[in-house]
Design an enzyme around this catalytic site. Structure first.
Site, PDB file in Angstrom:
ATOM      1  N   CYS A 219       0.682  -1.145   0.096  1.00 46.13           N
ATOM      2  CA  CYS A 219       0.036  -0.083   0.008  1.00 46.13           C
ATOM      3  C   CYS A 219       0.814   1.269  -0.037  1.00 46.13           C
ATOM      4  O   CYS A 219       1.000   1.964  -1.054  1.00 46.13           O
ATOM      5  CB  CYS A 219      -1.020  -0.023   1.198  1.00 46.13           C
ATOM      6  SG  CYS A 219      -2.141  -1.257   1.054  1.00 46.13           S
TER       7      CYS A 219
HETATM    8  N1  LIG Z   1      -2.683  -5.962   1.886  1.00 49.97           N
HETATM    9  C1  LIG Z   1      -3.322  -4.980   2.420  1.00 49.97           C
HETATM   10  O1  LIG Z   1      -2.804  -4.577   3.747  1.00 49.97           O
HETATM   11  C2  LIG Z   1      -4.353  -3.825   1.836  1.00 49.97           C
HETATM   12  C3  LIG Z   1      -5.004  -3.036   2.685  1.00 49.97           C
HETATM   13  C4  LIG Z   1      -5.766  -2.208   1.941  1.00 49.97           C
HETATM   14  C5  LIG Z   1      -5.955  -2.084   0.817  1.00 49.97           C
HETATM   15  N2  LIG Z   1      -5.302  -3.004  -0.141  1.00 49.97           N
HETATM   16  C6  LIG Z   1      -5.683  -2.997  -1.461  1.00 49.97           C
HETATM   17  O2  LIG Z   1      -6.389  -4.257  -1.727  1.00 49.97           O
HETATM   18  C7  LIG Z   1      -6.277  -4.600  -3.115  1.00 49.97           C
HETATM   19  C8  LIG Z   1      -5.919  -6.197  -2.917  1.00 49.97           C
HETATM   20  O3  LIG Z   1      -4.850  -6.156  -2.215  1.00 49.97           O
HETATM   21  P1  LIG Z   1      -4.278  -7.602  -1.230  1.00 49.97           P
HETATM   22  O4  LIG Z   1      -3.269  -7.386  -0.702  1.00 49.97           O
HETATM   23  O5  LIG Z   1      -5.543  -8.418  -0.980  1.00 49.97           O
HETATM   24  O6  LIG Z   1      -3.605  -8.503  -2.789  1.00 49.97           O
HETATM   25  P2  LIG Z   1      -3.352 -10.008  -2.912  1.00 49.97           P
HETATM   26  O7  LIG Z   1      -2.489  -9.837  -3.981  1.00 49.97           O
HETATM   27  O8  LIG Z   1      -3.232 -10.495  -1.610  1.00 49.97           O
HETATM   28  O9  LIG Z   1      -4.693 -10.658  -3.494  1.00 49.97           O
HETATM   29  C9  LIG Z   1      -5.291 -10.311  -4.448  1.00 49.97           C
HETATM   30  C10 LIG Z   1      -5.773 -11.607  -5.039  1.00 49.97           C
HETATM   31  O10 LIG Z   1      -6.683 -11.410  -6.335  1.00 49.97           O
HETATM   32  C11 LIG Z   1      -6.429 -12.453  -7.168  1.00 49.97           C
HETATM   33  N3  LIG Z   1      -6.917 -12.021  -8.569  1.00 49.97           N
HETATM   34  C12 LIG Z   1      -5.982 -11.351  -9.494  1.00 49.97           C
HETATM   35  N4  LIG Z   1      -6.829 -11.099 -10.549  1.00 49.97           N
HETATM   36  C13 LIG Z   1      -7.952 -11.904 -10.325  1.00 49.97           C
HETATM   37  C14 LIG Z   1      -8.923 -11.954 -11.028  1.00 49.97           C
HETATM   38  N5  LIG Z   1      -9.156 -11.197 -12.448  1.00 49.97           N
HETATM   39  N6  LIG Z   1     -10.142 -12.559 -10.607  1.00 49.97           N
HETATM   40  C15 LIG Z   1     -10.079 -13.014  -9.464  1.00 49.97           C
HETATM   41  N7  LIG Z   1      -8.820 -13.018  -8.614  1.00 49.97           N
HETATM   42  C16 LIG Z   1      -8.018 -12.257  -9.136  1.00 49.97           C
HETATM   43  C17 LIG Z   1      -4.808 -12.881  -6.973  1.00 49.97           C
HETATM   44  O11 LIG Z   1      -4.724 -14.213  -7.221  1.00 49.97           O
HETATM   45  C18 LIG Z   1      -4.902 -12.711  -5.594  1.00 49.97           C
HETATM   46  O12 LIG Z   1      -5.327 -13.999  -4.801  1.00 49.97           O
HETATM   47  C19 LIG Z   1      -5.089  -3.967  -3.777  1.00 49.97           C
HETATM   48  O13 LIG Z   1      -5.780  -2.638  -4.296  1.00 49.97           O
HETATM   49  C20 LIG Z   1      -4.578  -3.299  -2.272  1.00 49.97           C
HETATM   50  O14 LIG Z   1      -3.841  -2.132  -2.739  1.00 49.97           O
HETATM   51  C21 LIG Z   1      -4.488  -4.078   0.525  1.00 49.97           C
END
Ligand SMILES: NC(=O)c1ccc[n+]([C@@H]2O[C@H](COP(=O)([O-])OP(=O)(O)OC[C@H]3O[C@@H](n4cnc5c(N)ncnc54)[C@H](O)[C@@H]3O)[C@@H](O)[C@H]2O)c1
Length: 433
Positions: A272
């Protein structure tokens, strides 16, 4: 249409899908399942789907027994098959929003997930984007795609944006008790999205548009990135002045108003804070505006791994050693304490800088048993007196709570401490930033 959705929410008859089962999506899916909604998690990664279906959590904040209970109660399941969306009433999109090679936003995952949703878009469905992104993504990118079906937003389907504020590893704040900002494309969209979140989350903060909701998340993370950049520069300044930045911060933090405590460190990590401000910079570039604070903070924060390596150089110099052939033990490679996430971790830069200087790099991190960097895979080494004594320098990059600091101080030859975890010790063999 609106009343039908509200009624389904109140009767817990609304069927939920969460697309993207990572650090954000898996906790969100369990949250709605726990709140009584039948929920299906969808991911393109079949390994994650299979593991989750077996009740094996790969996200430390989600215990296996919670997953198993929700699966056994038939509230929760997982699939890689998008056709399930035909039966769903609410669809959350929680896919990654990384940076491309040129540090521009890569919203290809959001686009791909939106295209999949579009194929299955049904009248009455509520779609909510949760991925962090630049202001305008929901109305400029997601909306036109969904409306190309001929269905109209606010009438036939509903679209909202709500930023995820999850903080992995935080035991005080979770999805339930962290206020949720919600912005809709229309008032009805916002009302329906808020009603759904209200069923699972303590406090909802409605805002006037999806752009305000998108921008609020970017502000939160830019605020952190800029203040960390500031305090990192203050650390460099304090060193030049021969004073301890840690003592300065503690003194300043006694002011009961107008000061927020930020701490220096080895650089920014995670998915992030190092990433999100660049989404805003990119958007503003398209409007012919340069976001100067963001650029300056990024420059300082990105220079911190080199600063840490300079400190390691000082520790080696004291021992008449050079980087070449020295053994450096990196303590902690996750981007922050007590998590297993190494995305953007400054430890990776530090290791690469050390490897480029021909040092022998070992690491310990109980949360990260293996680490692949380029074509090399490292294994976490169990900490022992022998390991600590064998290292020419121990560098504490992540402040995991399992470290026995007094033992490390006793056994290590030299320590570079990037988090002041050794604050109780006054010792010329400890170099702090
Ligand atoms: N990790 C954090 O602490 C956090 C906190 C707040 C916001 N975010 C935001 O949330 C979003 C997700 O982050 P995350 O950390 O969960 O990412 P992540 O990489 O842990 O998980 C994302 C998942 O999406 C899946 N994916 C990708 N394309 C796909 C599709 N077309 N269909 C279905 N699944 C698909 C991937 O395989 C993966 O499992 C990002 O925008 C991130 O900036 C993350």
């Amino acid at each position: 249409m609106k009343n039908t959705v509200l009624e389904k929410i109140s009767k817990r008859a609304l069927r939920v899908a969460v697309i993207g089962l990572g650090y954000v999506g898996l906790p969100l899916a369990t949250t709605f399942a726990e709140a009584g909604f039948h929920t299906t998690g969808i991911d393109v990664d079949q390994k994650k789907v299979d593991q989750a279906n077996c009740g094996e959590s790969y996200i430390p904040d989600i215990p296996d027994n919670l997953l198993r209970r929700l699966i056994d109660e038939e509230c929760l399941n997982f699939t890689s098959d998008y056709t399930i969306l035909d039966e769903k009433d609410a669809i959350f999109i929680c896919v990654p929003t990384p940076l491309g090679k040129t540090h521009d936003p890569d919203i290809s995952y959001v686009i791909s997930a939106t295209q999949r949703v579009k194929t299955h878009l049904q009248p009455g469905q509520l779609v909510i984007l949760e991925s962090t992104t630049y202001p305008g993504t929901t109305d400029e990118v997601v909306l036109p795609e969904l409306e190309s079906t001929g269905l109209r937003v606010g009438v036939d389907f509903f679209l909202a944006y709500s930023p995820e504020r999850i903080d992995p590893g935080n035991h005080d704040y979770n999805i339930h008790n962290t206020p949720k900002i919600v912005g809709g494309i229309t008032n009805t969209c916002a009302e329906l999205a808020s009603a759904l979140y209200e069923a699972a989350i303590e406090r909802i903060i409605p805002v006037s548009s999806t752009r305000v909701a998108e921008m609020s998340k970017i502000l939160e993370n830019t605020f952190r990135a800029v203040n960390i950049g500031l305090v990192n520069e203050i650390a460099i300044i304090c060193e030049k002045l021969g004073i301890s930045v840690w003592e300065v911060i503690e003194a300043a933090a006694t002011k009961p108003f107008g000061f927020t405590r930020f701490l220096p460190g080895p650089g920014l990590g995670g998915h992030c804070i190092p990433v999100d401000p660049h989404y805003l910079s990119w958007k503003l570039k398209t409007l012919d505006y340069t976001t100067r604070f963001i650029q300056l903070a990024a420059e300082i924060n990105r220079s911190m791994p080199s600063y840490v390596v300079e400190k390691i150089g000082e520790a080696l110099n004291e021992q008449h050693r050079s980087f070449n052939g020295a053994t450096i033990l990196v303590m902690g490679v996750a981007y922050k304490r007590n998590v297993d996430d190494v995305r953007e971790s400054p430890a990776l830069d530090i290791i690469q800088l050390l490897k480029a200087r021909k040092s022998i790099v070992l690491y310990n991190d109980e949360y990260v048993p293996f680490l692949t960097l380029g074509d090399q895979t490292f294994c976490s080494q169990p900490i022992s007196s022998g390991l600590l004594q064998a290292a020419d320098c121990v560098v504490i990059v992540t402040d995991h709570s399992y470290y026995d600091v007094s033992w490390i101080v006793r056994e290590a030859r030299y320590i570079v401490d990037t988090h002041n975890v050794t604050h109780e010790y006054i010792n010329e063999k400890i170099l702090r930033i």
